[in-house]
Scaffold this motif. Structure first.
Motif, PDB file in Angstrom:
ATOM      1  N   LEU A 170       0.858  -1.058  -0.108  1.00 42.15           N
ATOM      2  CA  LEU A 170      -0.141  -0.077   0.082  1.00 42.15           C
ATOM      3  C   LEU A 170       0.789   1.173  -0.011  1.00 42.15           C
ATOM      4  O   LEU A 170       0.681   2.121  -0.898  1.00 42.15           O
ATOM      5  CB  LEU A 170      -0.951  -0.119   1.239  1.00 42.15           C
ATOM      6  N   ASP A 171       1.889   1.284   0.834  1.00 38.35           N
ATOM      7  CA  ASP A 171       2.839   2.370   0.793  1.00 38.35           C
ATOM      8  C   ASP A 171       3.697   2.571  -0.453  1.00 38.35           C
ATOM      9  O   ASP A 171       3.895   3.801  -0.869  1.00 38.35           O
ATOM     10  CB  ASP A 171       3.795   2.213   2.000  1.00 38.35           C
ATOM     11  N   GLU A 172       3.763   1.710  -1.049  1.00 34.29           N
ATOM     12  CA  GLU A 172       4.590   1.612  -2.248  1.00 34.29           C
ATOM     13  C   GLU A 172       3.551   2.360  -3.618  1.00 34.29           C
ATOM     14  O   GLU A 172       4.169   2.526  -4.761  1.00 34.29           O
ATOM     15  CB  GLU A 172       5.118   0.397  -2.696  1.00 34.29           C
ATOM     16  N   LEU A 173       2.439   2.442  -3.475  1.00 34.34           N
ATOM     17  CA  LEU A 173       1.606   2.856  -4.536  1.00 34.34           C
ATOM     18  C   LEU A 173       1.911   3.916  -4.816  1.00 34.34           C
ATOM     19  O   LEU A 173       2.046   5.095  -4.375  1.00 34.34           O
ATOM     20  CB  LEU A 173      -0.113   2.876  -4.217  1.00 34.34           C
ATOM     21  N   ILE A 174       2.074   4.235  -6.633  1.00 32.06           N
ATOM     22  CA  ILE A 174       2.429   5.518  -7.091  1.00 32.06           C
ATOM     23  C   ILE A 174       1.357   5.693  -8.243  1.00 32.06           C
ATOM     24  O   ILE A 174       1.568   5.306  -9.252  1.00 32.06           O
ATOM     25  CB  ILE A 174       3.654   5.765  -7.526  1.00 32.06           C
ATOM     26  N   PRO A 175       0.101   6.106  -7.946  1.00 32.55           N
ATOM     27  CA  PRO A 175      -0.831   6.221  -8.948  1.00 32.55           C
ATOM     28  C   PRO A 175      -0.524   7.329 -10.050  1.00 32.55           C
ATOM     29  O   PRO A 175       0.028   8.220  -9.837  1.00 32.55           O
ATOM     30  CB  PRO A 175      -2.232   6.801  -8.033  1.00 32.55           C
ATOM     31  N   ASP A 176      -1.059   7.030 -11.193  1.00 32.93           N
ATOM     32  CA  ASP A 176      -1.134   8.021 -12.209  1.00 32.93           C
ATOM     33  C   ASP A 176      -2.344   8.745 -12.401  1.00 32.93           C
ATOM     34  O   ASP A 176      -3.290   7.846 -12.607  1.00 32.93           O
ATOM     35  CB  ASP A 176      -1.044   7.122 -13.995  1.00 32.93           C
ATOM     36  N   LEU A 177      -2.394   9.916 -11.722  1.00 27.03           N
ATOM     37  CA  LEU A 177      -3.667  10.391 -11.446  1.00 27.03           C
ATOM     38  C   LEU A 177      -4.466  10.908 -12.885  1.00 27.03           C
ATOM     39  O   LEU A 177      -5.579  10.744 -12.517  1.00 27.03           O
ATOM     40  CB  LEU A 177      -3.543  11.856 -10.499  1.00 27.03           C
ATOM     41  N   THR A 178      -3.809  10.967 -13.756  1.00 26.86           N
ATOM     42  CA  THR A 178      -4.778  11.225 -15.100  1.00 26.86           C
ATOM     43  C   THR A 178      -5.422   9.923 -15.478  1.00 26.86           C
ATOM     44  O   THR A 178      -6.691  10.020 -15.772  1.00 26.86           O
ATOM     45  CB  THR A 178      -3.776  11.839 -15.963  1.00 26.86           C
ATOM     46  N   LEU A 179      -4.772   8.836 -15.494  1.00 23.18           N
ATOM     47  CA  LEU A 179      -5.457   7.581 -15.696  1.00 23.18           C
ATOM     48  C   LEU A 179      -6.241   7.238 -14.672  1.00 23.18           C
ATOM     49  O   LEU A 179      -7.364   6.862 -15.262  1.00 23.18           O
ATOM     50  CB  LEU A 179      -4.052   6.401 -15.864  1.00 23.18           C
ATOM     51  N   LEU A 180      -6.205   7.482 -13.545  1.00 19.06           N
ATOM     52  CA  LEU A 180      -7.036   7.073 -12.240  1.00 19.06           C
ATOM     53  C   LEU A 180      -8.302   7.732 -12.642  1.00 19.06           C
ATOM     54  O   LEU A 180      -9.469   7.296 -12.571  1.00 19.06           O
ATOM     55  CB  LEU A 180      -6.462   7.309 -11.062  1.00 19.06           C
ATOM     56  N   ARG A 181      -7.990   9.215 -12.834  1.00 16.31           N
ATOM     57  CA  ARG A 181      -9.366   9.992 -12.959  1.00 16.31           C
ATOM     58  C   ARG A 181     -10.185   9.709 -14.098  1.00 16.31           C
ATOM     59  O   ARG A 181     -11.426   9.526 -13.982  1.00 16.31           O
ATOM     60  CB  ARG A 181      -8.969  11.592 -13.142  1.00 16.31           C
ATOM     61  N   ALA A 182      -9.522   9.336 -15.019  1.00 14.85           N
ATOM     62  CA  ALA A 182     -10.187   8.936 -16.405  1.00 14.85           C
ATOM     63  C   ALA A 182     -11.129   7.465 -16.137  1.00 14.85           C
ATOM     64  O   ALA A 182     -12.107   7.400 -16.505  1.00 14.85           O
ATOM     65  CB  ALA A 182      -9.493   8.654 -17.524  1.00 14.85           C
ATOM     66  N   ALA A 183     -10.547   6.684 -15.322  1.00 15.44           N
ATOM     67  CA  ALA A 183     -11.053   5.593 -14.999  1.00 15.44           C
ATOM     68  C   ALA A 183     -12.185   5.811 -14.204  1.00 15.44           C
ATOM     69  O   ALA A 183     -13.362   5.218 -14.272  1.00 15.44           O
ATOM     70  CB  ALA A 183     -10.124   4.623 -14.363  1.00 15.44           C
ATOM     71  N   CYS A 184     -12.092   6.578 -13.057  1.00 19.93           N
ATOM     72  CA  CYS A 184     -13.068   6.758 -12.167  1.00 19.93           C
ATOM     73  C   CYS A 184     -14.415   7.714 -12.792  1.00 19.93           C
ATOM     74  O   CYS A 184     -15.533   7.172 -12.665  1.00 19.93           O
ATOM     75  CB  CYS A 184     -12.610   7.516 -10.817  1.00 19.93           C
ATOM     76  N   ASP A 185     -13.956   8.468 -13.482  1.00 18.23           N
ATOM     77  CA  ASP A 185     -15.017   9.070 -14.411  1.00 18.23           C
ATOM     78  C   ASP A 185     -15.607   8.149 -15.161  1.00 18.23           C
ATOM     79  O   ASP A 185     -17.245   8.381 -15.518  1.00 18.23           O
ATOM     80  CB  ASP A 185     -14.382  10.445 -15.323  1.00 18.23           C
ATOM     81  N   GLY A 186     -14.989   7.396 -15.972  1.00 17.10           N
ATOM     82  CA  GLY A 186     -15.725   6.450 -16.879  1.00 17.10           C
ATOM     83  C   GLY A 186     -16.717   5.472 -16.197  1.00 17.10           C
ATOM     84  O   GLY A 186     -17.928   5.092 -16.887  1.00 17.10           O
ATOM     85  N   TYR A 187     -16.485   5.296 -15.169  1.00 13.99           N
ATOM     86  CA  TYR A 187     -17.289   4.126 -14.153  1.00 13.99           C
ATOM     87  C   TYR A 187     -18.186   4.905 -13.072  1.00 13.99           C
ATOM     88  O   TYR A 187     -18.933   4.092 -12.422  1.00 13.99           O
ATOM     89  CB  TYR A 187     -16.353   3.002 -13.754  1.00 13.99           C
ATOM     90  N   GLY A 188     -18.174   6.350 -13.090  1.00 14.60           N
ATOM     91  CA  GLY A 188     -18.989   6.812 -12.269  1.00 14.60           C
ATOM     92  C   GLY A 188     -18.518   6.852 -10.726  1.00 14.60           C
ATOM     93  O   GLY A 188     -19.504   6.846  -9.889  1.00 14.60           O
ATOM     94  N   LEU A 189     -17.127   6.696 -10.535  1.00 12.72           N
ATOM     95  CA  LEU A 189     -16.621   6.392  -9.034  1.00 12.72           C
ATOM     96  C   LEU A 189     -16.252   7.640  -8.689  1.00 12.72           C
ATOM     97  O   LEU A 189     -15.534   8.462  -9.190  1.00 12.72           O
ATOM     98  CB  LEU A 189     -15.589   5.198  -9.190  1.00 12.72           C
ATOM     99  N   LEU A 190     -16.269   7.842  -7.220  1.00  5.71           N
ATOM    100  CA  LEU A 190     -15.803   8.942  -6.647  1.00  5.71           C
ATOM    101  C   LEU A 190     -14.328   8.849  -6.541  1.00  5.71           C
ATOM    102  O   LEU A 190     -13.524   9.902  -6.697  1.00  5.71           O
ATOM    103  CB  LEU A 190     -16.319   9.083  -5.204  1.00  5.71           C
ATOM    104  N   GLY A 191     -13.863   7.593  -6.422  1.00  6.28           N
ATOM    105  CA  GLY A 191     -12.550   7.263  -6.142  1.00  6.28           C
ATOM    106  C   GLY A 191     -12.173   6.002  -5.935  1.00  6.28           C
ATOM    107  O   GLY A 191     -12.844   5.299  -5.891  1.00  6.28           O
ATOM    108  N   CYS A 192     -10.904   5.605  -5.454  1.00  8.49           N
ATOM    109  CA  CYS A 192     -10.380   4.236  -4.882  1.00  8.49           C
ATOM    110  C   CYS A 192      -9.986   4.366  -3.497  1.00  8.49           C
ATOM    111  O   CYS A 192      -8.977   5.076  -3.253  1.00  8.49           O
ATOM    112  CB  CYS A 192      -9.615   3.870  -6.039  1.00  8.49           C
ATOM    113  N   TYR A 193     -10.365   3.714  -2.819  1.00  9.15           N
ATOM    114  CA  TYR A 193     -10.081   3.464  -1.189  1.00  9.15           C
ATOM    115  C   TYR A 193      -9.236   2.106  -1.294  1.00  9.15           C
ATOM    116  O   TYR A 193      -9.806   1.027  -1.320  1.00  9.15           O
ATOM    117  CB  TYR A 193     -11.269   3.589  -0.379  1.00  9.15           C
ATOM    118  N   ALA A 194      -7.799   2.349  -1.403  1.00 12.26           N
ATOM    119  CA  ALA A 194      -7.063   0.998  -1.251  1.00 12.26           C
ATOM    120  C   ALA A 194      -6.781   0.784  -0.081  1.00 12.26           C
ATOM    121  O   ALA A 194      -6.246   1.796   0.818  1.00 12.26           O
ATOM    122  CB  ALA A 194      -5.939   1.204  -2.261  1.00 12.26           C
ATOM    123  N   TYR A 195      -6.753  -0.410   0.518  1.00 11.61           N
ATOM    124  CA  TYR A 195      -6.646  -0.947   1.894  1.00 11.61           C
ATOM    125  C   TYR A 195      -5.825  -2.055   2.411  1.00 11.61           C
ATOM    126  O   TYR A 195      -5.904  -3.007   1.529  1.00 11.61           O
ATOM    127  CB  TYR A 195      -7.982  -0.813   2.742  1.00 11.61           C
TER     128      TYR A 195
END
Length: 285
Positions: free
Chosen positions: A174-199
């Motif tokens: 979990l600590d090592e995650l380095i998201p690509d925020l542009t890709l992540l935003r596109a994915a969340c927008d595409g599927y109507g998600l607020l975001g991703c809660y990784a745990y």
């Protein structure tokens, strides 16, 4: 001029927490409301409007804003609001309030804890659904992960707006995650998600760690996300875990902890979520 309290919500052992602006509502425009978080260096701002009394308790309407716009709910913002209200009105006694957002009515309570406040509220109903296929692959791709890094069944949880709950195999991963925020935003927008809660999966004591990425609402990573923790509590209750303490914010240098409990009633699992909060300063705006 309005007095604005800056509250650090969901602290861990009296330190860290998520800075949140809390102020009385006024005839602001929404554009003005959106400017307040950036002006004060907070991710969110909470606006309070008294609405009288309900069930012999003071009642307030809450509105939540980021720089990107209004949110229907904000868990750590609710904790911050309760801390301010308890400081104003609670005296030396436990404080109870009837709270309202655009979507629901619920109760909140707070009690003094040294120099701060411990606050909690009824998170309301949580809906859960399984996820997989393109939706899951799109989000984990935005996080820079492969599917074998996922430690169990991911799901989409909604407590006003849907978000992906993604179990990661360990705290270290979990600590090592380095998201690509542009890709992540596109994915969340595409599927109507607020975001991703990784745990990381909770241990036998209900302790876990999490990171919440929500670039679609202008929050690349949240220091503390109580509503997503409530969603996780509803999910974990299905596996017999009824009490959680979730650590967040370490990666951002502001350690936070959100607590959540689940109990069953006639309508299903009810979740109560909260944390510690301290008013660190007030400013005039």
């Amino acid at each position: 001029m309005s007095e604005v309290a800056v509250v650090v919500a969901c602290q861990r052992d009296g330190a860290g927490g998520s800075p949140t602006a809390v102020l009385d509502d006024a005839p602001f425009t929404d554009e003005e409301r959106c400017r307040i978080p950036a002006t004060l260096g907070t991710s969110h701002a909470v606006f309070l409007r008294p609405t009288g009394n309900e069930r012999r308790r003071p009642a307030y309407k809450l509105r939540f804003f980021t720089a990107q716009g209004e949110l229907p709910a904000c868990g750590h913002g609710t904790v911050a609001a309760l801390a301010v209200l308890a400081e104003r009105e609670g005296g030396d006694h436990d404080y109870y309030a009837a709270l309202r957002t655009s979507q629901r009515n619920f109760d909140g309570r707070a009690c003094r804890n040294g120099d701060g406040v411990t606050a909690s509220f009824d998170a309301g109903p949580v809906s859960l659904r399984n996820t997989g296929g393109p939706e899951l692959r799109s989000v984990i791709g935005g996080l820079g992960l492969s599917e074998d890094a996922v430690a169990g069944d991911a799901c989409v949880a909604s407590i006003g707006r849907p978000r992906l709950l993604l179990p990661i195999r360990s705290r270290a991963a979990l600590d090592e995650l380095i998201p690509d925020l542009t890709l992540l935003r596109a994915a969340c927008d595409g599927y109507g998600l607020l975001g991703c809660y990784a745990y990381s999966p909770p241990d036998r004591h209900g302790r876990a760690a999490a990171r919440m990425f929500a670039p679609s609402i202008g929050v690349p990573e949240d220091i503390a996300n109580a509503n997503s923790t409530a969603c996780l509590a509803a999910h974990a209750a299905g596996f017999g875990i009824h009490r959680l303490a979730v650590d967040m914010g370490d990666h951002l240098g502001s350690p936070s902890t959100i607590t959540a409990t689940a109990h069953r009633d006639r309508t299903g699992h009810r979740i109560r979520v909260g944390g510690q909060a301290t008013i660190v300063r007030t400013v005039m705006r």
